[in-house]
Design an enzyme around this catalytic site. Sequence first.
Site, PDB file in Angstrom:
ATOM      1  N   ASN A  64      15.534 -11.563  -2.193  1.00 56.41           N
ATOM      2  CA  ASN A  64      14.172 -11.430  -2.308  1.00 56.41           C
ATOM      3  C   ASN A  64      13.160 -10.966  -3.035  1.00 56.41           C
ATOM      4  O   ASN A  64      12.038 -11.974  -4.153  1.00 56.41           O
ATOM      5  CB  ASN A  64      13.737 -10.008  -1.147  1.00 56.41           C
ATOM      6  N   TYR A 121       8.326  -0.405   1.519  1.00 47.40           N
ATOM      7  CA  TYR A 121       9.177  -1.892   2.429  1.00 47.40           C
ATOM      8  C   TYR A 121       9.200  -3.058   0.880  1.00 47.40           C
ATOM      9  O   TYR A 121       8.198  -3.759   0.986  1.00 47.40           O
ATOM     10  CB  TYR A 121       8.163  -1.878   3.283  1.00 47.40           C
ATOM     11  N   GLU A 122       9.852  -3.821   1.014  1.00 47.75           N
ATOM     12  CA  GLU A 122      10.250  -4.859   0.807  1.00 47.75           C
ATOM     13  C   GLU A 122       8.901  -6.167   1.390  1.00 47.75           C
ATOM     14  O   GLU A 122       8.723  -6.706   0.472  1.00 47.75           O
ATOM     15  CB  GLU A 122      10.986  -5.937   0.010  1.00 47.75           C
ATOM     16  N   LEU A 123       8.238  -5.658   1.560  1.00 50.01           N
ATOM     17  CA  LEU A 123       7.059  -7.011   2.794  1.00 50.01           C
ATOM     18  C   LEU A 123       5.893  -6.245   1.810  1.00 50.01           C
ATOM     19  O   LEU A 123       4.827  -6.616   1.394  1.00 50.01           O
ATOM     20  CB  LEU A 123       6.508  -6.777   3.762  1.00 50.01           C
ATOM     21  N   THR A 168       5.099  -8.090  -2.541  1.00 45.96           N
ATOM     22  CA  THR A 168       6.638  -8.336  -2.505  1.00 45.96           C
ATOM     23  C   THR A 168       7.097  -7.987  -4.122  1.00 45.96           C
ATOM     24  O   THR A 168       7.974  -6.583  -4.167  1.00 45.96           O
ATOM     25  CB  THR A 168       6.865  -8.890  -2.213  1.00 45.96           C
TER      26      THR A 168
END
Lengths: 315, 315, 261, 261
Positions: free
Chosen positions: A116, C57-59, C89
């Site tokens: 990510n 949180y990666e969001l 992010t």
Amino acid sequence: MFLKFGHLEFDTVPKSKLMTLPESIDRFVPDGSSVAMCLCLESLIPFAAAHEIIRQRKQNLTLIGPISDILFDQVIGAACVRKVRAAWVGNVITGSCYNFRRAIESHSLEMEDHSNLTVAMALRAGAMGVPFMPARTALGSDLFKTNASLKTITCPFTDIPLTAVAAIKPDVVVVHVQRADEYGSAHAWGNLGVTRDACLASRHIILTAEEIVSPDVISRDPNRVITPGFRVSAVVHYPWGAHPSPVPGYYNRDHQAFIDYRNESKTPELFDGWQKRWVDNIQCYQDYLIALGEKRISELALKHHVMSETVDYGY
Amino acid sequence: MFLKFGHLEFDTVPKSKLMTLPESIDRFVPDGSSVAMCLCLESLIPFAAAHEIIRQRKQNLTLIGPISDILFDQVIGAACVRKVRAAWVGNVITGSCYNFRRAIESHSLEMEDHSNLTVAMALRAGAMGVPFMPARTALGSDLFKTNASLKTITCPFTDIPLTAVAAIKPDVVVVHVQRADEYGSAHAWGNLGVTRDACLASRHIILTAEEIVSPDVISRDPNRVITPGFRVSAVVHYPWGAHPSPVPGYYNRDHQAFIDYRNESKTPELFDGWQKRWVDNIQCYQDYLIALGEKRISELALKHHVMSETVDYGY
Amino acid sequence: MTKHNTKKRDWTFAQLMVTAAAREIADKEVVFVGMRLPLLGFLLAKSTHAPEAVGVYELGIVRDTLAPEPIMTMGDLPNLYRAQWLADTADAMGLLQQGGVDVSFIGGAQVDRFGNLNTSYIGGTTNVETRLPGSGGACDLASLANRHIIIMSHEKHRFVPRVDYITSPGFGDGDGWRQHVGLPRGGPSTVITTLGILRFDSNTREMVLASVHPGVTEEMVTENTGWPLQILPDLTQTPEPSEEELAILLRFDPQGYWTGK
Amino acid sequence: MTKHNTKKRDWTFAQLMVTAAAREIADKEVVFVGMRLPLLGFLLAKSTHAPEAVGVYELGIVRDTLAPEPIMTMGDLPNLYRAQWLADTADAMGLLQQGGVDVSFIGGAQVDRFGNLNTSYIGGTTNVETRLPGSGGACDLASLANRHIIIMSHEKHRFVPRVDYITSPGFGDGDGWRQHVGLPRGGPSTVITTLGILRFDSNTREMVLASVHPGVTEEMVTENTGWPLQILPDLTQTPEPSEEELAILLRFDPQGYWTGK
């Protein structure tokens, strides 16, 4: 639209970018495009636009995104995809996705394995106009084996090893937002993931929006604007265009739809049925809402409202 | 504060970070600190906090920022500064600043010459936790002669020459915001410059705020939050704390004050008089408002209000 | 899930694992919260001994309060409600890359004796037997958190001498490897499995069995591990979830989607 | 300002320079807007022939409409009113670094025959005669815009053969230099001075006089230039500001702070 300055008025009529979903995909997603989608990770996923890509049977696409939940799997299952540049392709609440698995295991899909953070930094590099960005992640991992966009370098100041992440500059990014005006200015809120970076990094931007609103609504809060409107290519009105993913301010996540999809994509035959029912039989958002049914729609609607405090941009 | 979850309630009382301006500067800006300020460029400049730094006669500070308008000049004039890392030190509407000129021309101040983009990227590198960031600016310029934080490198993917900008990680950042709660969560709006990157890059964060509001006001709009509250060290209530720079939603720019400052800083003697009147004689924001006078305050107040549309964070 | 030789009990092994995960979090720690069991572990910790823990949180979410309703994914709308910060992010993960995250959690499909994880290619990249979803944020969490905790099913084909592909780096081939490749910090501290809890020898960086779950024997663990497993001399039994913990968990996972039987 | 041998006129040279700057902007161009005269030039262009020009400001502002009131600095609150986008400097300047900005404007204290600008150290860095404010965004605009326009006072001590310090790169030491040092694009296209307008020879990249302002002679320009100045064979006279342009300018600078006598 009139630009007012004291007694002077200048009549400039910016061109509306409002168009239908089929027109936007036809014009800005030619075969062979690299397309960034699913940029908020688990919310605001542009399912309607992806389904239109499938209906138009686009070929040889490269899909770009951090995690895609089930969207990439659907476009892969419809044989539109040549390559994926992503950190994770699966079904967030059930695990693996079957079309993706089948495609990789049969060597019919090229994969560039990211994390990510490397996707985020690759898009940020694209946004900032630099060819790469250094990172401290992934060192020692095997991502380097299956991702030519990663190289190890040495820091010119500290001499430590770093991961260089090459910029990603998608041909087009597809973003679902809460509200947009017809000229391309839009508000989005919630967890934005890599959306803002991806918009700045991409050549074209397609917005699908829950609502089309007056430019006045958007311009009264320019900090909430997701990307400069002048860079947007198409604005599409498409309520429920992110279902079954959640849209802050509009509807909750439809968990059952993700569970159903797992079962309905286990074999290519099952997937064909799913595609016929949920994609090929749908021509517009009205069709989709009918297919969803009123009961489901009301179940997903917000039950609690939490309204933001206003701010003043006066002078 | 109660965290409610169904029938369970957990009584967690987060520690208030509210303190006086003198206390915040005393605790978090020790002599020798590197201090980032003036991060929105021309607005929301934390003049009140800088004046407290002067009153406490801090020594050997390093000042960090893109452009500072007249703030850096004031802290330099008060002999608090050893080094400046900035792109521009002057008076935006009148040109050169005299204390800065005198200090550089007499070799009593160390200067690291940046451009706005290299400052922005240096702080973004700090924010992202990487030791440098590549840029395409400044190549061929003499900034490399007077800035050891810049080096030329070759891109590992494209082989083109690039400028490597070393990360800047300030000891402390001072930010003026419109509204904050006592726990460090704050809303800021307008042109934010490098503020968000600088907050993430810094070890300590001092917020001065026009208003202290209930946590409820802030948490109802988490996209407007300037930086995660848990990383904030101090929250100070200081209305008009950015005067004479503008604060969106609160007051306009006081151009005359910048013109006056030019005249009142032409010689060290004149600057002493300015400092006595506007800094050393002021003990709190009430003193400052009295010194400003009601007429000026009402002239600077907003005449037109433009309120943002609300958004829904419900579920 | 591995079959257990269990006596009658009023908790599931998933509940036990979540409880064990929660206990790894100290109060006021910054936790990078993943999906599924780790998410529940974080919520449980916040509800018990770590009320001031902060979740990243990666969001692009930071929050220090509980969501007002059960959530199935990090992006569920209740998880945005009164978040401390909603952002990009790259910025949220910037906190991680800086070293600002104390502990993170990762699930795995295949792990080896040095804690390297594979969630990408079973069988390797040329002869792919099974393609798994990939890293997501796992590689970043394993690379950049000050420590990370692995949660997974304890089966012999998953606990292998050497993973087919390193998605998320553990200790590589042993002590000194992380420094050598340039990882800035961290490494796995704990592996919570369906059978027990394992930690890492501070000299060799090899996985060591530290406790077995109630009803699980040492042999069951070694038989389900693909290399000769080291065992701590003072091997203990994993504490059972308390009634309070089970009651709280039921609120977070009312349908038992993640922690049911 | 240079003393001019002027006949009676109803405009100032600052007004003429702003008008000339405005004419350099084509409709629909993306303009990186600086301070002072350039800012006025952008506003004038938008009010006349370039209504769809878009302004990008390094403070983190993009706007495509005029501010509702006169502004003295880019950060004045009317300049935020109904902006198209308010964001971070790194993102706004990202548009510039990508190559998304057509034209930018820069002021200068010292310029040389190849358009290099010094706004940092007069006399050089070891024997500083005068310390100037520095680059601000100027170095970035000169490095990264597709073209940039220089606006400055035409005096002999400012127009020097070689600047003491390159704050903002022009064409370095001539053709090919920008490519050699790695600048991705651009270079100065025009220099608007108090005496005339200069452009750059496309072969040598040296500054060439293209027009003189009304009342200014060729000799006045060469005498105020510190090197033997090339002159275009078809040297013209800079057009005067029209009445409409002057009327519009008066609205943007009602006190004549920037464009008064």
